[in-house]
Write an enzyme that holds these catalytic residues in place. Structure first.
Site, PDB file in Angstrom:
ATOM      1  N   HIS A 204       0.815  -1.209   0.000  1.00 50.60           N
ATOM      2  CA  HIS A 204       0.000   0.000   0.000  1.00 50.60           C
ATOM      3  C   HIS A 204       0.854   1.267   0.000  1.00 50.60           C
ATOM      4  CE1 HIS A 204      -3.870  -2.154   1.594  1.00 50.60           C
ATOM      5  NE2 HIS A 204      -3.371  -2.693   0.499  1.00 50.60           N
ATOM      6  N   LYS A 230     -13.936  -9.613  -7.132  1.00 52.20           N
ATOM      7  CA  LYS A 230     -12.971 -10.486  -7.811  1.00 52.20           C
ATOM      8  C   LYS A 230     -12.282 -11.393  -6.793  1.00 52.20           C
ATOM      9  CE  LYS A 230     -11.881  -7.743 -11.911  1.00 52.20           C
ATOM     10  NZ  LYS A 230     -10.830  -7.151 -12.747  1.00 52.20           N
ATOM     11  N   GLU A 274       7.192 -33.708  -0.002  1.00 52.71           N
ATOM     12  CA  GLU A 274       5.881 -33.364  -0.557  1.00 52.71           C
ATOM     13  C   GLU A 274       6.060 -32.750  -1.939  1.00 52.71           C
ATOM     14  OE1 GLU A 274       3.305 -34.620   0.627  1.00 52.71           O
ATOM     15  OE2 GLU A 274       2.428 -33.471   2.258  1.00 52.71           O
TER      16      GLU A 274
END
Length: 387
Positions: A204, A230, A274
């Protein structure tokens, strides 16, 4: 007058400036929803992890059976466990999409270097947290994965063995290791959540990018009510996809050997992490030297921190960089190839493929971004010819 009173309250003023009236480029597309989706995944993981920790026992003789107890005896325990396990995979899917979106649209280019670097640090902590979480079920792949990965630190000169013993809490992977990993795995998501707020503050500060890569402050509109829908659509799609795996294929993203209790006397035929670690695991295996492999695997992640500082392009968005765009899609394909190679046995042709893919991975980040940027500068501003 109402708006003034709303903004007088410090918390409500923060919500107003950062969520409601936050100026957002009017031309951003759905690719900008991956960041909020990643935050949503983090919330799911923290919430489900807290409930799992209420019933989990971090003790090597009880850890595996405590998970069985959660699955069989705790009300809706199976649901919480499957949400947490599959949620980790979806978290990484969203974050990988977020990273590649940033590479495509040049989110690492000035003035957003700090924003990019904070995101990479969050990604590093995510990987550490996920690895420690992978150990907690104390299945075969958990135990041997922890043994293999922690042993890699022994390649560090001088201090390597001491680091390994500190991680183990002894001379082998055992109960102190499980306790340490459980404690850190519980703590790290809250650290990540704190860094997410830093990440948002940096976002920001400089404002969101846009598909054009231009300064769009003149064409910004409030985030609410135009863009939250969205993100809301992204949340629904994410929840729908996660629900499909949780209710229909809950074990499809895990390794079958991890549903067998850990046995230090029986080594699995093929030790793999993984799936979201496989590209970096392939880089580790592709370098024959142990220290070189560790440096290569670590460098594959750390190099993301460096790319904002050796970027030479004056353009930002990949939409206007055809040469860079070609390299971008090659690196996407290369990353997928590394993931595929990482699950294969350490044998030809997989070793050779992994070495070629590793070479191109570093070539793109070390030379590609730097050299392509210089070439683009030359094409856009060719040297003037003498009269």
């Amino acid at each position: 007058m109402t708006t003034s009173r709303w903004n007088l309250h410090p918390i409500l003023a923060w919500v107003d400036s950062h969520i409601i009236d936050y100026p957002t480029p009017m031309n951003i597309n759905y690719n900008w929803s991956f960041g909020s989706a990643a935050g949503f995944c983090l919330g799911i993981q923290i919430l489900s992890g807290v409930f799992l920790a209420m019933h989990y026992t971090p003790e090597i003789h009880l850890a595996f059976s405590s998970l069985e107890h959660i699955m069989r005896d705790v009300n809706n325990g199976w649901l919480v466990r499957y949400i947490h396990a599959n949620g980790a995979s979806f978290f990484f899917i969203v974050v990988y999409c977020h990273i590649f979106r940033g590479l495509y649209y040049g989110s690492y280019i000035e003035p957003r270097q700090e924003l990019w670097c904070s995101g990479v640090i969050i990604f590093l902590l995510m990987m550490a947290t996920a690895f420690m979480g992978y150990v907690l079920p104390w299945g075969q792949m958990s135990f041997w994965g922890a043994t293999v990965i922690t042993n890699l630190f022994s390649a560090i000169p001088v201090a390597g063995d001491a680091i390994v013993q500190w991680l183990w809490g002894g001379f082998s992977v055992g109960n102190p290791t499980l306790n340490r990993f459980f404690s850190l795995h519980y703590l790290m998501p809250f650290v990540i959540a704190g860094l997410v707020f830093v990440h948002l503050a940096l976002l920001h500060k400089d404002g969101s990018g846009n598909p054009l890569g231009a300064n769009s402050s003149f064409s910004s509109i409030p985030f609410y009510p135009y863009f939250y829908v969205k993100d809301l659509l992204g949340f629904f799609l994410l929840l729908t996809s996660l629900s499909v795996f949780v209710f229909f294929w809950p074990n499809s993203l895990g390794h079958p050997d991890n549903y067998i209790p850990a046995d230090p006397l029986v080594t699995p035929a093929h030790i793999v992490p993984e799936w979201y670690f496989l590209p970096f695991y392939a880089i580790l295996r592709s370098i024959p030297d142990k220290l070189g492999g560790v440096l290569g695997m670590g460098g594959a992640i750390v190099i993301l921190l460096a790319i904002p500082f050796f970027n030479t392009s004056v353009l930002r968005s990949g939409n206007f960089r055809p040469i860079y765009l070609f390299g971008f899609w090659l690196i996407v394909a290369d990353f997928l190839l590394l993931g595929w190679v990482g699950q294969k046995p350490v044998d030809d042709p997989y070793v050779s493929l992994g070495q070629y893919a590793t070479f191109f991975y570093f070539l793109f980040f070390v030379l590609g971004i730097f050299a392509i940027g210089l070439l683009e500068r030359w094409l856009l501003f060719p040297p003037s010819k003498p009269l």
